[in-house]
Design an enzyme around this catalytic site. Sequence first.
Site, PDB file in Angstrom:
ATOM      1  N   ARG A   1       3.103  -7.639   5.982  1.00 55.18           N
ATOM      2  CA  ARG A   1       2.453  -8.491   6.985  1.00 55.18           C
ATOM      3  C   ARG A   1       1.045  -8.922   6.603  1.00 55.18           C
ATOM      4  NH1 ARG A   1       3.035  -4.949  12.303  1.00 55.18           N
ATOM      5  NH2 ARG A   1       2.225  -3.420  10.822  1.00 55.18           N
TER       6      ARG A   1
ATOM      7  N   SER B   1       0.838  -1.202   0.000  1.00 54.13           N
ATOM      8  CA  SER B   1       0.000   0.000   0.000  1.00 54.13           C
ATOM      9  C   SER B   1       0.867   1.244   0.000  1.00 54.13           C
ATOM     10  CB  SER B   1      -0.931   0.012   1.222  1.00 54.13           C
ATOM     11  OG  SER B   1      -0.171   0.062   2.423  1.00 54.13           O
TER      12      SER B   1
ATOM     13  N   ILE C   1       3.155   4.400  -0.329  1.00 52.93           N
ATOM     14  CA  ILE C   1       4.410   4.678  -1.019  1.00 52.93           C
ATOM     15  C   ILE C   1       5.056   3.391  -1.522  1.00 52.93           C
ATOM     16  CG2 ILE C   1       6.773   5.501  -0.660  1.00 52.93           C
ATOM     17  CD1 ILE C   1       5.590   7.660   1.185  1.00 52.93           C
TER      18      ILE C   1
ATOM     19  N   THR D   1      -1.192   8.731   2.186  1.00 56.86           N
ATOM     20  CA  THR D   1      -1.020   7.330   2.558  1.00 56.86           C
ATOM     21  C   THR D   1      -1.934   7.009   3.735  1.00 56.86           C
ATOM     22  OG1 THR D   1       0.727   7.814   4.162  1.00 56.86           O
ATOM     23  CG2 THR D   1       1.422   7.392   1.885  1.00 56.86           C
TER      24      THR D   1
ATOM     25  N   TYR E   1       9.236   8.391  16.652  1.00 58.63           N
ATOM     26  CA  TYR E   1       9.238   8.244  15.192  1.00 58.63           C
ATOM     27  C   TYR E   1      10.348   9.096  14.575  1.00 58.63           C
ATOM     28  CZ  TYR E   1       7.580   8.896  10.364  1.00 58.63           C
ATOM     29  OH  TYR E   1       7.492   8.967   8.996  1.00 58.63           O
TER      30      TYR E   1
ATOM     31  N   LYS F   1      13.639   7.818  12.465  1.00 58.79           N
ATOM     32  CA  LYS F   1      13.911   8.237  11.089  1.00 58.79           C
ATOM     33  C   LYS F   1      15.256   8.946  10.984  1.00 58.79           C
ATOM     34  CE  LYS F   1      10.241   6.746   8.869  1.00 58.79           C
ATOM     35  NZ  LYS F   1      10.342   5.704   7.825  1.00 58.79           N
TER      36      LYS F   1
END
Length: 250
Positions: free
Chosen positions: A38, A16, A18, A182, A147, A151
């Site tokens: 997954r 799904s 990107i 997204t 997060y 990154k």
Amino acid sequence: MDGISGRQAIVTGGGSGIGLAIAAALTGAGAAVTVLGRREAPLRAAVEAGKAQGFELADITAEGAFAAALARCGHPAILVNAAGAAESAPFLRTGDELWDRMLKVNLLGAAATTRAVLPAMLEAGWGRVVNIASTAALRGYPYVTAYTAAKHGLLGLTRALALEVATKGITVNAVCPGFTETDIVAESVARITAKTGRSEAEARAELARHNPQGRLVRPEEVAAAVLFLCGNGASAVNGRAIAVDGGEVP
């Protein structure tokens, strides 16, 4: 496309968003793409739609899962680490479990997949590793400390490994999208509406305002940057972070 046609590629998180757009772009350029993730349904749908050649079920955060998938589908010349997840919380309410989840899926999973495919790339004398980071790898955002740190770590991994393999015919780069259309952004919109009472349109506008173009990025725009990095024309581009963000990050 020169350098891509006939190559085997793996795209993690390829069912799904990107990841799917990247799989479709690589397939269109002639690569034999395996999408990995997954959830079987979106992966199977990607194959049935002609956006990938095959799929593998695997959780990159589970020890040994990617290696098992690799044994079934073969070693790729191109690896795109597009699997990722974002959760938000104020820093003082960001507990160890949230930190663990963010680091595993956004950083350690990419490290594990890259470690698994690198020996074959070194033996072949050619390879492309592209990590899908985020503008969060280039700047800070409030309420997503774990997060953002993960990154930033992914970008550090990109830059360090790029130097290790610079003379081996392998490049390692990162693409850093801004807020993109997204499922992750859809979840962010839902959180904003739930917490603030704003409408969905207002929540989307709040995210889009970060982009000087006043809009969300399209997955296909991110895929175009990845496609460039995987081709022979980008052979001298190594250890770079390419922002696809409408000019958000200077």
